[in-house]
Design an enzyme around this catalytic site. Structure first.
Site, mmCIF file in Angstrom:
data_model
loop_
_atom_site.group_PDB
_atom_site.id
_atom_site.type_symbol
_atom_site.label_atom_id
_atom_site.label_comp_id
_atom_site.label_asym_id
_atom_site.label_seq_id
_atom_site.Cartn_x
_atom_site.Cartn_y
_atom_site.Cartn_z
ATOM 1 C CG ASP A 120 33.808 42.053 38.293
ATOM 2 O OD1 ASP A 120 34.133 41.509 37.123
ATOM 3 O OD2 ASP A 120 32.518 42.000 38.394
ATOM 4 C CG ASP A 174 34.671 39.020 34.383
ATOM 5 O OD1 ASP A 174 34.055 38.417 35.238
ATOM 6 O OD2 ASP A 174 34.356 39.914 33.798
#
Length: 415
Positions: free
Chosen positions: A294, A337
């Site tokens: 992440d 993301d």
């Protein structure tokens, strides 16, 4: 073998086209001539006694030699004759080839069926779609070809007293390499008989090399004609068009599946594609690890530099992840993301930690400016120890990535 020949053929002849001489290999009507050699045109004159019409003229040695030089390798001709039962038919099949630089013709003469109309219907609607019909004597490992295609497709010899040897030779000469082992296995007499004991038909398909057409696909079928005596009918049918059509459909389906499993922005796997890969590992009990990656502070990039720069950073991150793993590993963007990395062949969490730390270092180098420091938080799980399903593993890795963020970001959490 002799019984098959007597049943199917009046004569089998070998003609030297340059010398115009014939060697009589088999004859029902002229048994004393078997093994002898004589003038071919003189031999044909004997058939003038029974055959009507001028079809014999096409079989004269000069006519055969002319056909051969024009590139014709085989043909058949039918001739009516008058018997005590009325008008009947014989068929002459001619196969021409070169041996030691000399052109030869093998000529088989057989009686057509009593019902000539029925025979013609069979030839038009059955033989036209088959490369050949073979009458196979499994007990004696021999066969005779009863009918064959005239389109130039590669054929085995018309008569053979060693079927087992011939199938291997033919496979090595004409079958595509990926199918050779299967063809030899499926054509073995033991295999054929085993299959016919439980099924009405033993069939399979394979690729055949055709010099004129290139790749062709053939379907072979075995059926019992006389089970007690192990007499078998073998036919081969061209299924190239149907095979190519089905292959095209499969290729389109695979392309569609590939697109459905691919992330449009990065070109790597998406969530569906990674789920498929992880499930395959679980099904095989393969030792692997799953990393949930992440990005840290990614929202700031979109807010201050725009989504175009944000998309560029996501593509750079995808390239970085792919460059830090092996070819057997898999990388996916599962949304926003967030990325997943599947590491295969992992023996310990220490190996995972080394790879994850390296990814963290490389991602920090992607920062678009000195004011926007990009990093990543990673959660790692072992697929063979910590979860029994894709969903469990992803959730656990996600929780660990969240813990890594809470601990200060730019680090790896393995528990």
């Amino acid at each position: 073998m002799q019984k098959i020949l007597d049943h199917l053929f009046y004569s089998i002849l070998r003609v030297d086209l340059e010398r115009g001489r014939v060697h009589v290999m088999h004859s029902v009507d002229q048994k004393n001539s078997v093994g002898t050699e004589r003038e071919w045109d003189e031999y044909l004159n004997w058939y003038k006694q029974i055959v009507t019409g001028d079809a014999l003229e096409s079989l004269r040695s000069d006519k055969l030699l002319e056909r051969y030089r024009l590139g014709q390798s085989s043909f058949s001709t039918e001739m009516p004759f008058q018997s005590v039962r009325g008008r009947e038919w014989i068929t002459m099949d001619v196969y021409m080839e070169e041996e030691a630089g000399v052109p030869y013709a093998t000529v088989t003469i057989r009686k057509s069926t009593e019902d000539h109309l029925l025979k013609r219907i069979i030839e038009l609607y059955v033989y036209s779609i088959c490369d050949y019909f073979i009458y196979l004597d499994a007990k004696n490992n021999s066969y005779a070809m009863f009918s064959h295609s005239m389109d130039g497709t590669p054929l085995p010899p018309a008569i053979c007293d060693d079927y087992e040897t011939e199938i291997v030779k033919y496979a090595m000469d004409y079958v595509y390499p990926e199918d050779r082992e299967k063809v030899i296995r499926e054509m073995r007499l033991q295999r054929v008989i085993e299959q016919l004991e439980t099924k009405k038909v033993h069939s399979f398909s394979c690729g055949i090399i055709d010099e004129a057409r290139g790749y062709t696909r053939k379907r072979l079928e075995y059926r019992y004609y006389d089970k007690e005596n192990q007499m078998i009918l073998l036919s081969r049918t061209d299924v190239t068009d149907a095979y190519m059509e089905e292959k095209e459909k499969q290729d389109k389906l695979e392309d569609a599946l590939e697109q459905a499993r691919t992330d449009a922005l990065t070109g790597m796997l998406n969530r569906q594609g990674m789920e498929h890969e992880v499930k395959m590992c679980l099904d095989k009990d393969e030792k692997a690890a799953l990393l949930f990656v992440d990005l840290d502070n990614f929202k700031n990039v979109n807010d201050t530099m725009g989504h175009i720069e944000g998309d560029h950073l996501l593509r750079e991150t995808a390239d970085t992840l792919k460059n830090q793993v092996r070819g057997s590993d898999r990388v996916a963007r599962i949304g926003g993301d967030e990325f997943l990395v599947l590491l295969r062949g992992i023996r310990s969490m220490e190996e995972v930690k080394v790879c994850a730390d390296r990814i963290c270092r490389m991602v920090t180098e992607l920062s678009p400016s000195s004011n926007l420091q990009i990093s990543c938080s990673i959660g790692a799980v072992m697929t063979f120890e910590e979860g029994s399903s894709y969903e469990e593993l992803v959730n656990m890795a996600d929780q660990r990535a969240y813990s890594a963020k809470n601990r200060g970001k730019n680090q790896v959490c393995c528990e």
